[in-house]
Design a protein around this motif. Structure first.
Motif, PDB file in Angstrom:
ATOM      1  N   GLY A 178     -55.122  80.669  60.350  1.00 63.19           N
ATOM      2  CA  GLY A 178     -53.719  80.979  60.112  1.00 63.19           C
ATOM      3  C   GLY A 178     -53.248  82.031  61.094  1.00 63.19           C
ATOM      4  O   GLY A 178     -53.887  83.074  61.237  1.00 63.19           O
ATOM      5  N   LEU A 179     -52.140  81.752  61.780  1.00 62.32           N
ATOM      6  CA  LEU A 179     -51.643  82.650  62.806  1.00 62.32           C
ATOM      7  C   LEU A 179     -50.143  82.895  62.624  1.00 62.32           C
ATOM      8  O   LEU A 179     -49.393  81.983  62.270  1.00 62.32           O
ATOM      9  N   MET A 180     -49.721  84.119  62.905  1.00 60.12           N
ATOM     10  CA  MET A 180     -48.307  84.456  62.827  1.00 60.12           C
ATOM     11  C   MET A 180     -47.521  83.657  63.856  1.00 60.12           C
ATOM     12  O   MET A 180     -47.973  83.447  64.974  1.00 60.12           O
ATOM     13  N   ASP A 181     -46.329  83.208  63.450  1.00 61.94           N
ATOM     14  CA  ASP A 181     -45.456  82.536  64.403  1.00 61.94           C
ATOM     15  C   ASP A 181     -44.004  82.665  63.962  1.00 61.94           C
ATOM     16  O   ASP A 181     -43.714  82.978  62.803  1.00 61.94           O
ATOM     17  N   TYR A 182     -43.100  82.416  64.897  1.00 59.41           N
ATOM     18  CA  TYR A 182     -41.670  82.460  64.629  1.00 59.41           C
ATOM     19  C   TYR A 182     -41.193  81.128  64.066  1.00 59.41           C
ATOM     20  O   TYR A 182     -41.733  80.072  64.405  1.00 59.41           O
ATOM     21  N   PHE A 183     -40.158  81.191  63.244  1.00 54.95           N
ATOM     22  CA  PHE A 183     -39.442  79.998  62.813  1.00 54.95           C
ATOM     23  C   PHE A 183     -37.988  80.388  62.612  1.00 54.95           C
ATOM     24  O   PHE A 183     -37.639  81.576  62.623  1.00 54.95           O
ATOM     25  N   ALA A 184     -37.133  79.406  62.437  1.00 55.39           N
ATOM     26  CA  ALA A 184     -35.714  79.693  62.186  1.00 55.39           C
ATOM     27  C   ALA A 184     -35.130  78.592  61.316  1.00 55.39           C
ATOM     28  O   ALA A 184     -35.564  77.436  61.372  1.00 55.39           O
ATOM     29  N   ASP A 185     -34.153  78.971  60.523  1.00 53.44           N
ATOM     30  CA  ASP A 185     -33.454  78.022  59.646  1.00 53.44           C
ATOM     31  C   ASP A 185     -32.214  77.508  60.384  1.00 53.44           C
ATOM     32  O   ASP A 185     -31.110  77.959  60.143  1.00 53.44           O
ATOM     33  N   CYS A 186     -32.423  76.565  61.274  1.00 52.94           N
ATOM     34  CA  CYS A 186     -31.338  76.054  62.115  1.00 52.94           C
ATOM     35  C   CYS A 186     -30.890  74.649  61.725  1.00 52.94           C
ATOM     36  O   CYS A 186     -30.008  74.083  62.378  1.00 52.94           O
ATOM     37  N   GLU A 187     -31.494  74.074  60.688  1.00 57.20           N
ATOM     38  CA  GLU A 187     -31.080  72.762  60.197  1.00 57.20           C
ATOM     39  C   GLU A 187     -30.885  72.847  58.682  1.00 57.20           C
ATOM     40  O   GLU A 187     -31.677  72.308  57.907  1.00 57.20           O
ATOM     41  N   PRO A 188     -29.839  73.558  58.247  1.00 55.00           N
ATOM     42  CA  PRO A 188     -29.669  73.835  56.818  1.00 55.00           C
ATOM     43  C   PRO A 188     -29.447  72.603  55.955  1.00 55.00           C
ATOM     44  O   PRO A 188     -29.665  72.661  54.750  1.00 55.00           O
ATOM     45  N   THR A 189     -29.029  71.491  56.541  1.00 56.82           N
ATOM     46  CA  THR A 189     -28.810  70.293  55.721  1.00 56.82           C
ATOM     47  C   THR A 189     -30.124  69.634  55.310  1.00 56.82           C
ATOM     48  O   THR A 189     -30.157  68.883  54.333  1.00 56.82           O
ATOM     49  N   THR A 190     -31.207  69.915  56.034  1.00 56.65           N
ATOM     50  CA  THR A 190     -32.500  69.319  55.691  1.00 56.65           C
ATOM     51  C   THR A 190     -33.506  70.343  55.185  1.00 56.65           C
ATOM     52  O   THR A 190     -34.424  69.993  54.448  1.00 56.65           O
ATOM     53  N   GLY A 191     -33.365  71.601  55.605  1.00 56.14           N
ATOM     54  CA  GLY A 191     -34.362  72.607  55.254  1.00 56.14           C
ATOM     55  C   GLY A 191     -35.620  72.512  56.082  1.00 56.14           C
ATOM     56  O   GLY A 191     -36.623  73.155  55.762  1.00 56.14           O
ATOM     57  N   ASN A 192     -35.586  71.734  57.167  1.00 58.66           N
ATOM     58  CA  ASN A 192     -36.748  71.651  58.052  1.00 58.66           C
ATOM     59  C   ASN A 192     -36.720  72.824  59.029  1.00 58.66           C
ATOM     60  O   ASN A 192     -35.772  72.955  59.810  1.00 58.66           O
ATOM     61  N   PRO A 193     -37.723  73.702  58.993  1.00 55.07           N
ATOM     62  CA  PRO A 193     -37.719  74.855  59.897  1.00 55.07           C
ATOM     63  C   PRO A 193     -37.787  74.419  61.361  1.00 55.07           C
ATOM     64  O   PRO A 193     -38.486  73.459  61.710  1.00 55.07           O
ATOM     65  N   THR A 194     -37.056  75.138  62.199  1.00 51.01           N
ATOM     66  CA  THR A 194     -37.118  74.937  63.643  1.00 51.01           C
ATOM     67  C   THR A 194     -38.186  75.858  64.214  1.00 51.01           C
ATOM     68  O   THR A 194     -38.280  77.026  63.830  1.00 51.01           O
ATOM     69  N   ILE A 195     -38.991  75.334  65.129  1.00 51.68           N
ATOM     70  CA  ILE A 195     -40.086  76.108  65.723  1.00 51.68           C
ATOM     71  C   ILE A 195     -40.083  75.885  67.231  1.00 51.68           C
ATOM     72  O   ILE A 195     -39.885  74.754  67.704  1.00 51.68           O
ATOM     73  N   LEU A 196     -40.286  76.947  67.980  1.00 58.30           N
ATOM     74  CA  LEU A 196     -40.460  76.847  69.426  1.00 58.30           C
ATOM     75  C   LEU A 196     -41.957  76.776  69.690  1.00 58.30           C
ATOM     76  O   LEU A 196     -42.659  77.790  69.583  1.00 58.30           O
ATOM     77  N   ALA A 197     -42.439  75.597  69.987  1.00 59.00           N
ATOM     78  CA  ALA A 197     -43.879  75.379  70.136  1.00 59.00           C
ATOM     79  C   ALA A 197     -44.328  75.754  71.545  1.00 59.00           C
ATOM     80  O   ALA A 197     -43.819  75.209  72.532  1.00 59.00           O
ATOM     81  N   ILE A 198     -45.273  76.672  71.634  1.00 59.74           N
ATOM     82  CA  ILE A 198     -45.877  77.048  72.905  1.00 59.74           C
ATOM     83  C   ILE A 198     -47.147  76.208  73.064  1.00 59.74           C
ATOM     84  O   ILE A 198     -48.077  76.338  72.273  1.00 59.74           O
ATOM     85  N   SER A 199     -47.172  75.369  74.073  1.00 62.44           N
ATOM     86  CA  SER A 199     -48.250  74.376  74.182  1.00 62.44           C
ATOM     87  C   SER A 199     -49.633  75.000  74.242  1.00 62.44           C
ATOM     88  O   SER A 199     -50.609  74.408  73.759  1.00 62.44           O
ATOM     89  N   ILE A 200     -49.735  76.202  74.813  1.00 63.70           N
ATOM     90  CA  ILE A 200     -51.043  76.837  74.968  1.00 63.70           C
ATOM     91  C   ILE A 200     -51.533  77.488  73.682  1.00 63.70           C
ATOM     92  O   ILE A 200     -52.702  77.858  73.558  1.00 63.70           O
ATOM     93  N   ALA A 201     -50.656  77.634  72.682  1.00 65.02           N
ATOM     94  CA  ALA A 201     -51.016  78.326  71.444  1.00 65.02           C
ATOM     95  C   ALA A 201     -51.986  77.487  70.606  1.00 65.02           C
ATOM     96  O   ALA A 201     -51.877  76.256  70.542  1.00 65.02           O
ATOM     97  N   THR A 202     -52.896  78.161  69.938  1.00 63.79           N
ATOM     98  CA  THR A 202     -53.950  77.489  69.168  1.00 63.79           C
ATOM     99  C   THR A 202     -53.382  76.547  68.113  1.00 63.79           C
ATOM    100  O   THR A 202     -53.871  75.426  67.939  1.00 63.79           O
ATOM    101  N   SER A 203     -52.343  76.984  67.392  1.00 64.93           N
ATOM    102  CA  SER A 203     -51.779  76.151  66.319  1.00 64.93           C
ATOM    103  C   SER A 203     -51.340  74.795  66.850  1.00 64.93           C
ATOM    104  O   SER A 203     -51.612  73.751  66.239  1.00 64.93           O
ATOM    105  N   PHE A 204     -50.673  74.798  68.001  1.00 65.70           N
ATOM    106  CA  PHE A 204     -50.120  73.555  68.524  1.00 65.70           C
ATOM    107  C   PHE A 204     -51.189  72.716  69.230  1.00 65.70           C
ATOM    108  O   PHE A 204     -51.101  71.488  69.258  1.00 65.70           O
ATOM    109  N   LYS A 205     -52.220  73.368  69.760  1.00 65.16           N
ATOM    110  CA  LYS A 205     -53.359  72.620  70.290  1.00 65.16           C
ATOM    111  C   LYS A 205     -54.081  71.889  69.165  1.00 65.16           C
ATOM    112  O   LYS A 205     -54.480  70.729  69.313  1.00 65.16           O
ATOM    113  N   ASN A 206     -54.236  72.564  68.030  1.00 63.46           N
ATOM    114  CA  ASN A 206     -54.902  71.929  66.898  1.00 63.46           C
ATOM    115  C   ASN A 206     -54.103  70.742  66.375  1.00 63.46           C
ATOM    116  O   ASN A 206     -54.671  69.699  66.029  1.00 63.46           O
TER     117      ASN A 206
END
Length: 223
Positions: free
Chosen positions: A66-94
């Motif tokens: 589990g790793l800290m990361d940023y998110f934002a509530d930019c799609e309020p009609t769905t509630g799906n969090p928006t995330i800026l994925a950094i390709s080199i980051a472990t979470s997104f590699k996994n």
């Protein structure tokens, strides 16, 4: 305990456990007010040999991280969090290697609210999958400007930067597990995904979380 959780009729009128819908409104408000959570993924089998440049220890396959990361509530009609994925980051590699992913959040009351036990404050996990957001949708939904209101420091690693490869994704919510606080005071359990998606902006704006003293200007995020 089951008797308590069923909101029996003899419960005093000034106290009852919040319903599932009332709980999900709180969860959506937390999503709206918070901006940092924990992304949890699982290392793939043989990950040390797949990425020798990282010098990963052997035997990590199947281990969660589990790793800290940023998110934002930019799609309020769905509630799906928006995330800026950094390709080199472990979470997104996994995730690219086939891992499931969850986003865990908790409510942080204003610093002036000292009377709250952390164990009695709401927290929850969103279980879902990542979905890429194409440029046309990013522009249509004004995701970049929304994101920067939450995370102005991240301007340096927006897509197209010279530091890290990055791209926009949304966490499509498939399941929600909610802990509203102590079990005899709050709802604890699963929240259906359709309940998560069916919360209105007005409900989020009207909700107040423990320690929250004034209204949050939710409208700035949808202009």
């Amino acid at each position: 305990p089951q008797h308590i959780l069923s909101n029996p009729s003899e419960t005093p009128s000034d106290f009852r456990i919040p319903t599932v819908h009332e709980s999900v409104i709180q969860a959506r408000r937390i999503l709206h007010l918070e901006s940092i959570g924990t992304l949890s993924t699982v290392f793939p089998d043989g990950s040390s040999s797949l990425l020798p440049s990282e010098n990963r220890p052997s035997g990590l396959g199947g281990s969660p991280i589990g790793l800290m990361d940023y998110f934002a509530d930019c799609e309020p009609t769905t509630g799906n969090p928006t995330i800026l994925a950094i390709s080199i980051a472990t979470s997104f590699k996994n995730v690219a290697a086939g891992s499931n992913i969850t986003l865990s959040l908790r409510w942080h009351p204003p610093s002036s609210a000292h009377a709250f036990s952390a164990a009695n404050l709401p927290r929850y996990s969103l279980i879902g999958h990542l979905e890429s957001i194409d440029l046309a949708e990013v522009e249509k939904e004004k995701l970049t400007s929304c994101w920067l209101k939450y995370h102005p420091d991240s301007v340096a690693w927006l897509p197209g930067n010279r530091i890290h490869e990055s791209h926009w994704v949304r966490l499509v919510v498939d399941e929600v597990y909610w802990i509203g606080g102590f079990g005899d005071r709050a709802y604890i359990g699963w929240i259906p995904a359709e309940e998560w998606r069916n919360v209105t902006r007005e409900e989020v704006e009207e909700c107040r979380l423990p320690g929250e003293k004034k209204a949050w200007d939710w409208k700035i995020w949808i202009n």
